[in-house]
Write a protein that holds these residues in place. Structure first.
Motif, PDB file in Angstrom:
ATOM      1  N   GLU A 315       0.586  11.673  -1.949  1.00 62.00           N
ATOM      2  CA  GLU A 315       0.501  13.122  -1.834  1.00 62.00           C
ATOM      3  C   GLU A 315       1.649  13.597  -0.942  1.00 62.00           C
ATOM      4  O   GLU A 315       2.081  12.869  -0.046  1.00 62.00           O
ATOM      5  CB  GLU A 315      -0.839  13.541  -1.208  1.00 62.00           C
ATOM      6  N   TYR A 316       2.107  14.795  -1.202  1.00 61.01           N
ATOM      7  CA  TYR A 316       3.144  15.319  -0.314  1.00 61.01           C
ATOM      8  C   TYR A 316       3.048  16.835  -0.224  1.00 61.01           C
ATOM      9  O   TYR A 316       2.528  17.506  -1.114  1.00 61.01           O
ATOM     10  CB  TYR A 316       4.537  14.881  -0.768  1.00 61.01           C
ATOM     11  N   SER A 317       3.497  17.342   0.921  1.00 64.30           N
ATOM     12  CA  SER A 317       3.524  18.769   1.204  1.00 64.30           C
ATOM     13  C   SER A 317       4.916  19.080   1.752  1.00 64.30           C
ATOM     14  O   SER A 317       5.740  18.164   1.909  1.00 64.30           O
ATOM     15  CB  SER A 317       2.440  19.117   2.230  1.00 64.30           C
ATOM     16  N   PRO A 318       5.207  20.337   2.080  1.00 68.24           N
ATOM     17  CA  PRO A 318       6.550  20.645   2.595  1.00 68.24           C
ATOM     18  C   PRO A 318       6.932  19.876   3.854  1.00 68.24           C
ATOM     19  O   PRO A 318       8.121  19.697   4.131  1.00 68.24           O
ATOM     20  CB  PRO A 318       6.485  22.154   2.872  1.00 68.24           C
ATOM     21  N   HIS A 319       5.939  19.409   4.630  1.00 74.83           N
ATOM     22  CA  HIS A 319       6.260  18.799   5.917  1.00 74.83           C
ATOM     23  C   HIS A 319       5.866  17.331   6.042  1.00 74.83           C
ATOM     24  O   HIS A 319       6.208  16.693   7.025  1.00 74.83           O
ATOM     25  CB  HIS A 319       5.582  19.589   7.049  1.00 74.83           C
ATOM     26  N   ARG A 320       5.155  16.784   5.084  1.00 73.28           N
ATOM     27  CA  ARG A 320       4.722  15.407   5.232  1.00 73.28           C
ATOM     28  C   ARG A 320       4.505  14.736   3.882  1.00 73.28           C
ATOM     29  O   ARG A 320       4.318  15.386   2.853  1.00 73.28           O
ATOM     30  CB  ARG A 320       3.445  15.337   6.061  1.00 73.28           C
ATOM     31  N   VAL A 321       4.508  13.410   3.933  1.00 69.76           N
ATOM     32  CA  VAL A 321       4.196  12.562   2.786  1.00 69.76           C
ATOM     33  C   VAL A 321       3.003  11.706   3.173  1.00 69.76           C
ATOM     34  O   VAL A 321       2.948  11.174   4.287  1.00 69.76           O
ATOM     35  CB  VAL A 321       5.394  11.665   2.407  1.00 69.76           C
ATOM     36  N   SER A 322       2.038  11.555   2.257  1.00 70.61           N
ATOM     37  CA  SER A 322       0.818  10.808   2.565  1.00 70.61           C
ATOM     38  C   SER A 322       0.584   9.720   1.524  1.00 70.61           C
ATOM     39  O   SER A 322       0.688   9.974   0.314  1.00 70.61           O
ATOM     40  CB  SER A 322      -0.396  11.744   2.607  1.00 70.61           C
ATOM     41  N   PHE A 323       0.271   8.514   2.018  1.00 68.81           N
ATOM     42  CA  PHE A 323      -0.168   7.408   1.169  1.00 68.81           C
ATOM     43  C   PHE A 323      -1.663   7.203   1.431  1.00 68.81           C
ATOM     44  O   PHE A 323      -2.082   7.114   2.588  1.00 68.81           O
ATOM     45  CB  PHE A 323       0.589   6.125   1.506  1.00 68.81           C
ATOM     46  N   VAL A 324      -2.456   7.113   0.364  1.00 68.95           N
ATOM     47  CA  VAL A 324      -3.902   6.944   0.509  1.00 68.95           C
ATOM     48  C   VAL A 324      -4.334   5.728  -0.287  1.00 68.95           C
ATOM     49  O   VAL A 324      -3.999   5.606  -1.480  1.00 68.95           O
ATOM     50  CB  VAL A 324      -4.669   8.195   0.031  1.00 68.95           C
ATOM     51  N   VAL A 325      -5.064   4.821   0.363  1.00 72.43           N
ATOM     52  CA  VAL A 325      -5.623   3.637  -0.293  1.00 72.43           C
ATOM     53  C   VAL A 325      -7.135   3.699  -0.111  1.00 72.43           C
ATOM     54  O   VAL A 325      -7.637   3.626   1.015  1.00 72.43           O
ATOM     55  CB  VAL A 325      -5.063   2.334   0.308  1.00 72.43           C
ATOM     56  N   ALA A 326      -7.872   3.851  -1.226  1.00 73.70           N
ATOM     57  CA  ALA A 326      -9.331   3.986  -1.170  1.00 73.70           C
ATOM     58  C   ALA A 326      -9.975   2.934  -2.060  1.00 73.70           C
ATOM     59  O   ALA A 326      -9.434   2.562  -3.106  1.00 73.70           O
ATOM     60  CB  ALA A 326      -9.754   5.385  -1.612  1.00 73.70           C
ATOM     61  N   ASP A 327     -11.123   2.438  -1.639  1.00 74.69           N
ATOM     62  CA  ASP A 327     -11.893   1.492  -2.466  1.00 74.69           C
ATOM     63  C   ASP A 327     -13.376   1.797  -2.316  1.00 74.69           C
ATOM     64  O   ASP A 327     -13.795   2.501  -1.401  1.00 74.69           O
ATOM     65  CB  ASP A 327     -11.592   0.048  -2.054  1.00 74.69           C
ATOM     66  N   ASN A 328     -14.171   1.287  -3.233  1.00 73.13           N
ATOM     67  CA  ASN A 328     -15.628   1.439  -3.153  1.00 73.13           C
ATOM     68  C   ASN A 328     -16.288   0.082  -2.902  1.00 73.13           C
ATOM     69  O   ASN A 328     -17.347  -0.226  -3.442  1.00 73.13           O
ATOM     70  CB  ASN A 328     -16.193   2.093  -4.414  1.00 73.13           C
TER      71      ASN A 328
END
Length: 405
Positions: A315-328
């Motif tokens: 995910e990214y916005s004008p000010h940051r980049v985000s990495f998300v790792v999710a599991d169940n």
């Protein structure tokens, strides 16, 4: 004593005798006097101090105007001196006024140079600040040495605590290596003996499978030793960042390539979600961010069982980049999630295929992310899986304590 002045010269109503109060008024070695004091009051004050000497201040401006000696004043009074107030002929002028010494050693040097038993300290405009006697200087010097010894002892205590912590970590590392390398190395040895044993060779397909397993166990050994090496670098605060502009999508794809295959072998669903628009580049250390993502993906695969799912997104916005790792997968209780980034901490969940863990990966991941000026967080619940999120500023730069090559 008879007063030789006329009544008109005597102030009326009479001014009550008083003494100027200074910061060191409690000092009994040197008296602090005022031009408004009567001579008998001055004599009483001089008699009460050990050195029998006083510094006279001009009351309106609080400027040192003279030094009054008990002997000289007593002689003056015995000879019939009749001044009601401190007069110029009774005292000698002040000389060698000094600015406030920086430390007791400088004050002691000034006293020695002037051959004096006390110093008159004045401010920038010449106003009186305080008296500084030899006994005060020696007392300050003793206090200086005491404080120095206390600081030295505190530093030694910190060093001893650091050494003790390093010894504990060293013991912990040896225990981790002895425990977690034993399994993979034993598996490699067993497979090698099976291939090299006397008798007919296994089929080609079985040999390939043996070598595939040997490769997997070797990778696990390398990962464990790599985490120990990375931990040692961070422990010594030697974390140079090789910053360059890199693509977040390329980082994500590179990290997912291996773990997508490992998830498939464990029958774990693996989904990668990329933004529809091309993500802008970020300034980062590509190799170290790959280490962080690989650690999160490795944990997700390690603690998920067949039929469960891992979702990796960017995910990214004008000010940051985000990495998300999710599991169940198994997840953890909340009190354990709060400890995940502590070195050597291992939660109650166990790897589903007996994989090894040093308890260092997430601690190292946090240090790398924070070195980039970002944050890493975890949330989840027992039996509901975990979600890790990395937020990086769009234009990362190394924070204090880290360098850029």
């Amino acid at each position: 004593m008879t007063n030789a002045r006329s009544d008109s010269e005597i102030p009326w109503p009479p001014t009550p005798p008083h003494r100027t109060v200074a910061p060191e008024a409690e000092v009994t070695e040197v008296a602090l006097l005022s031009t408004a004091m009567s001579l008998p009051d001055c004599l009483a004050a001089l008699s009460a101090c050990r050195l029998g000497v006083g510094v006279v201040l001009d009351e309106p401006g609080r400027r040192p105007v003279g030094i009054l000696d008990a002997r000289a004043l007593l002689s003056h009074l015995l000879q019939g001196g009749t001044e009601c107030r401190v007069a110029g002929q009774v005292m000698r002028p002040c000389q060698d006024l000094v600015a406030a010494p920086q430390n007791p050693f400088e004050a002691e040097m000034l006293l020695e140079q002037k051959g004096a038993s006390f110093l008159i300290v004045v401010g920038a405009s010449g106003e009186f600040e305080r008296l500084l006697t030899l006994s005060q200087v020696l007392s300050q010097r003793r206090q200086h040495y005491r404080e120095y010894v206390q600081r030295l002892e505190a530093t030694l205590d910190e060093m001893r605590a650091d050494i003790h912590q390093m010894q504990e970590e060293h013991t912990e590392i040896l225990g981790v290596l002895a425990h977690d390398l034993r399994g993979p190395l034993g598996g490699i040895l067993g497979l090698a003996r099976m291939v090299s044993a006397d008798g007919p060779l296994p089929s080609a397909s079985l040999v390939r499978e043996y070598f595939r397993l040997i490769g997997r166990e070797t990778e696990q050994c390398l990962r464990l030793t790599g985490e120990i090496l990375e931990f040692s670098r961070h422990r010594s605060h030697n974390v140079p960042l090789e910053l360059a502009t890199c693509s977040p999508i390329a980082l994500l794809d590179e990290a997912c390539r291996l773990y997508e295959e490992l998830a498939r072998h464990k029958s774990i669903a693996f989904e990668v979600r990329r933004p529809s628009d091309p993500a802008p580049g970020i300034l980062a250390d590509r190799q170290r961010l790959h280490t962080v993502l690989a650690n999160l993906l490795d944990n997700a695969v390690k603690y998920c069982a067949a039929g469960q799912k891992i979702v990796v997104s960017l995910e990214y916005s004008p000010h940051r980049v985000s990495f998300v790792v999710a599991d169940n997968g198994q997840g953890l209780p909340q009190e354990e999630i709060e400890k995940l980034f502590v070195r050597f901490y291992r939660g109650s969940s166990k790897p589903t295929a007996g994989e090894a863990s040093t308890g260092l990966g997430l601690a190292i991941a946090r240090e790398i992310v924070e070195a980039h000026g970002g944050t890493i967080t975890a949330k989840g619940a027992q039996g509901q899986g975990l979600t890790f999120r990395i937020d990086l500023p769009m234009h990362s730069s190394p924070v204090a304590g880290h360098t850029n090559k």
